[in-house]
Design a protein around this motif. Structure first.
Motif, PDB file in Angstrom:
ATOM      1  N   UNK A  81     -29.831  66.273 -12.631  1.00 32.25           N
ATOM      2  CA  UNK A  81     -30.368  66.034 -14.016  1.00 32.25           C
ATOM      3  C   UNK A  81     -31.580  66.467 -14.405  1.00 32.25           C
ATOM      4  N   UNK A  82     -32.443  66.578 -13.264  1.00 30.16           N
ATOM      5  CA  UNK A  82     -34.091  67.077 -13.706  1.00 30.16           C
ATOM      6  C   UNK A  82     -34.002  68.495 -13.829  1.00 30.16           C
ATOM      7  N   UNK A  83     -33.072  68.912 -12.903  1.00 31.85           N
ATOM      8  CA  UNK A  83     -32.927  70.671 -13.032  1.00 31.85           C
ATOM      9  C   UNK A  83     -32.474  71.104 -14.228  1.00 31.85           C
ATOM     10  N   UNK A  84     -31.426  70.671 -14.621  1.00 31.99           N
ATOM     11  CA  UNK A  84     -31.087  70.963 -16.161  1.00 31.99           C
ATOM     12  C   UNK A  84     -31.935  70.717 -16.941  1.00 31.99           C
TER      13      UNK A  84
ATOM     14  N   UNK B  55     -38.919  62.291 -13.309  1.00 36.27           N
ATOM     15  CA  UNK B  55     -37.964  62.192 -12.326  1.00 36.27           C
ATOM     16  C   UNK B  55     -37.486  60.539 -11.872  1.00 36.27           C
ATOM     17  N   UNK B  56     -38.843  59.939 -12.155  1.00 33.26           N
ATOM     18  CA  UNK B  56     -38.606  58.410 -11.812  1.00 33.26           C
ATOM     19  C   UNK B  56     -37.624  57.925 -12.764  1.00 33.26           C
ATOM     20  N   UNK B  57     -37.979  58.097 -13.987  1.00 29.55           N
ATOM     21  CA  UNK B  57     -37.111  57.669 -15.044  1.00 29.55           C
ATOM     22  C   UNK B  57     -35.788  58.083 -14.762  1.00 29.55           C
ATOM     23  N   UNK B  58     -35.456  59.418 -14.738  1.00 32.40           N
ATOM     24  CA  UNK B  58     -34.167  59.847 -14.431  1.00 32.40           C
ATOM     25  C   UNK B  58     -33.500  59.277 -13.284  1.00 32.40           C
ATOM     26  N   UNK B  59     -34.188  58.936 -12.184  1.00 32.02           N
ATOM     27  CA  UNK B  59     -33.492  58.319 -10.997  1.00 32.02           C
ATOM     28  C   UNK B  59     -33.074  56.899 -11.546  1.00 32.02           C
TER      29      UNK B  59
ATOM     30  N   UNK C  42     -29.009  63.014  -5.638  1.00 27.38           N
ATOM     31  CA  UNK C  42     -28.181  64.162  -6.280  1.00 27.38           C
ATOM     32  C   UNK C  42     -28.132  64.313  -7.782  1.00 27.38           C
ATOM     33  N   UNK C  43     -27.700  63.090  -8.166  1.00 30.65           N
ATOM     34  CA  UNK C  43     -27.487  63.198  -9.616  1.00 30.65           C
ATOM     35  C   UNK C  43     -28.850  63.217 -10.215  1.00 30.65           C
ATOM     36  N   UNK C  44     -29.957  62.660  -9.720  1.00 27.87           N
ATOM     37  CA  UNK C  44     -31.382  62.631 -10.252  1.00 27.87           C
ATOM     38  C   UNK C  44     -31.711  64.144 -10.189  1.00 27.87           C
TER      39      UNK C  44
END
Lengths: 283, 232
Positions: free
Chosen positions: A78-81, A202-206, A73-75
């Motif tokens: 984060x990626x949506x923003x 997205x992987x980095x964000x995760x 959810x956080x990832x």
């Protein structure tokens, strides 16, 4: 294979030597594994009760729902923003007007240079402390949005510049305005090129969601603590959590590679400039 | 503003620790990454696969998890760095390099080495095929092809991605806050707790210092790139 150009097909002596290397490497790996197993066994980390927790439905649910789901959810947040911010900044950096271009460039450079964790800690002191359980969750999401937005701005810019120039020229030639050229001609083609880079981000964000640990945010890294405090299984719990992260990231990477092959072809990987390289080309 | 000016000693010590983390982990990861890439492109299949597996596993694990492993799980199975206890006394205070610091350096090194390996490998792939073929044609063995012909060119080509990796490492040192190393992020958190009124000044100061440090790294990388550039 591209590497094979570095050496000739081995002759009989080289083959023998390579066999020795192979055996030595395997021995080293086996030795390291045996040492790890010995250390684990010595500390009694193989005992069934230390691993049993990972087959107990209640704890599987705890790890997956309170851990993995919160992390995802956080990832995703984060990626949506980051996508929204990245689109705005990326297009802003390609603007014809200095007054738009320079601030966008400054914001991108700033947030690429500040560590995400510094942003998280700052947001936590402004907002998180006063908003209980969900406070740190949103601090993580905002910090990730800002940082990854700055990175994605570069991806968007590079993606639009990667569209063949003839496309924009043709669009101008039929009388389109710049906003039309960007939204009707460039963006739709650029999205195709950018999708793999966005998924890599997205992987980095995760992975970066785990940094929320420092401000008591939920997530996979955070669920380790209650489990090892209860069962004293410090090593198994980190092995399992790492395995979950690796599995999720490998799935995402596989999707990115599939889309890369499908949409772009294997050769052309989008090149994104690094921090500190002032590059202000316009469309 | 006062919170920044009054605590300049604490901030200085914190950033000194950050820079020390960066330097030690940077050197370590360049060495380990160099070793990994040699295995990764070499002629022995098992070595290639070992290095590739290492890179895949480590790249997909969050850095924090690696640091926490060395800080929480490691001591349970006898992996600890108690033997490291260096204190550098300066006029502003002590820089403490203890077991937490050593654990963070090891974690950062192991993590960053996988990215260094990939950066160097992209450099090796960027060397024109003819170079390696010509080197083989005059009879150089694999070691000679690599050390005399391919690597010197690969390092030049790998410089931009290497610099990106080093900048990422510099920013990643902040993760050491979670294993209680007193570096920049830790100082920021303490100062924010003590001086909530000055938080924008604190953010500006810490962000500003990080921007400067990042620019310094990228400045040196640009200088090196220009100096090492060869006319083709």
């Amino acid at each position: 294979m591209s590497q094979s150009v570095l050496f000739d097909a081995p002759g009989p002596r080289t083959i023998r030597r390579h066999r020795v290397y192979t055996v030595l490497t395997l021995a080293a790996i086996a030795g390291a594994a045996a040492f790890a197993v010995y250390k684990l066994a010595e500390a009694d980390q193989f005992a069934a009760e230390k691993w049993e927790v990972f087959t107990t439905p209640d704890y599987i649910e705890f790890i997956l729902v309170d851990g993995l789901l919160e992390t995802l959810k956080m990832a995703a947040g984060g990626i949506a923003g980051a996508l929204v911010l990245g689109l705005v900044l990326g297009i802003g950096k390609l603007s014809d007007h200095r007054i738009v271009r320079v601030p966008c460039w400054a914001v991108v450079e700033l947030f690429r240079a500040i560590p995400v964790l510094i942003l998280m800690i700052f947001f936590f002191s402004v907002y998180g402390i006063y908003h209980g359980d969900t406070g740190s969750f949103w601090c993580v999401v905002w910090a990730l949005s800002l940082y990854n937005g700055a990175v994605l701005a570069e991806v968007f810019r590079a993606g639009m510049l990667a569209v063949p120039t003839g496309q924009a020229e043709a669009a101008y030639a039929v009388g389109m305005r710049k906003s039309q050229v960007v939204s009707i001609v460039l963006l739709p083609q650029a999205v195709k090129i950018m999708i793999p880079a966005i998924i890599s981000q997205f992987v980095v964000t995760l992975k970066d969601t785990s940094l929320g640990y420092a401000i008591a945010a939920p997530g996979l890294t955070a669920v380790a603590r209650p489990i090892y405090l209860e069962f004293q299984n410090h090593v198994p719990v980190y092995i399992v959590i790492a395995a979950i992260y690796i599995a999720v990231n490998l799935i995402l990477t596989a999707i990115a590679m599939f889309l890369q092959k499908r949409f772009v072809g294997e050769k052309k990987v989008l090149e994104v400039s690094m921090v500190g390289q002032a590059d202000q080309t316009t469309v | 503003m006062d919170a920044v000016l009054d605590n300049y000693e604490m901030i200085g010590i914190a950033f000194a620790t950050t820079i020390l983390l960066f330097v030690f982990a940077g050197i370590g990861s360049l060495l380990l990454g160099g070793l990994l890439v040699t295995l990764r492109v070499g002629p022995v299949a098992v070595m290639r696969r070992t290095a590739a597996t290492y890179v895949i596993l480590v790249r997909n694990t969050p850095l924090l998890l690696i640091l926490l492993f060395f800080s929480i799980a490691g001591p349970k199975i006898g992996i600890n760095f108690q033997f490291v206890d260096i204190v550098i006394s300066t006029g502003w205070g002590d820089i403490r390099m203890t077991n937490a610091f050593a654990g963070a350096v090891v974690g950062l090194t192991l993590y960053t080495a996988s990215f260094v390996c990939e950066a160097l490998r992209s450099g090796v792939n960027a060397v024109p095929l003819g170079q390696a073929e010509a080197a083989r044609a005059i009879g150089l063995p694999f070691g000679g092809v690599m050390s005399n012909v391919v690597l010197p060119q690969a390092i030049r080509a790998a410089l931009p991605p290497l610099a990106s990796t080093m900048i990422a490492l510099l920013k990643n040192t902040t993760v050491a806050i979670s294993v209680l190393v007193l570096e920049a992020a830790y100082a920021l958190k303490q100062l924010l707790d003590d001086n909530p009124g000055d938080r924008w000044w604190l953010l500006a100061a810490f962000a500003g210092i990080f921007v400067v440090l990042v620019e310094v790294v990228s400045f040196f990388s640009n200088r090196l790139e220009r100096r090492w550039r060869i006319a083709r």
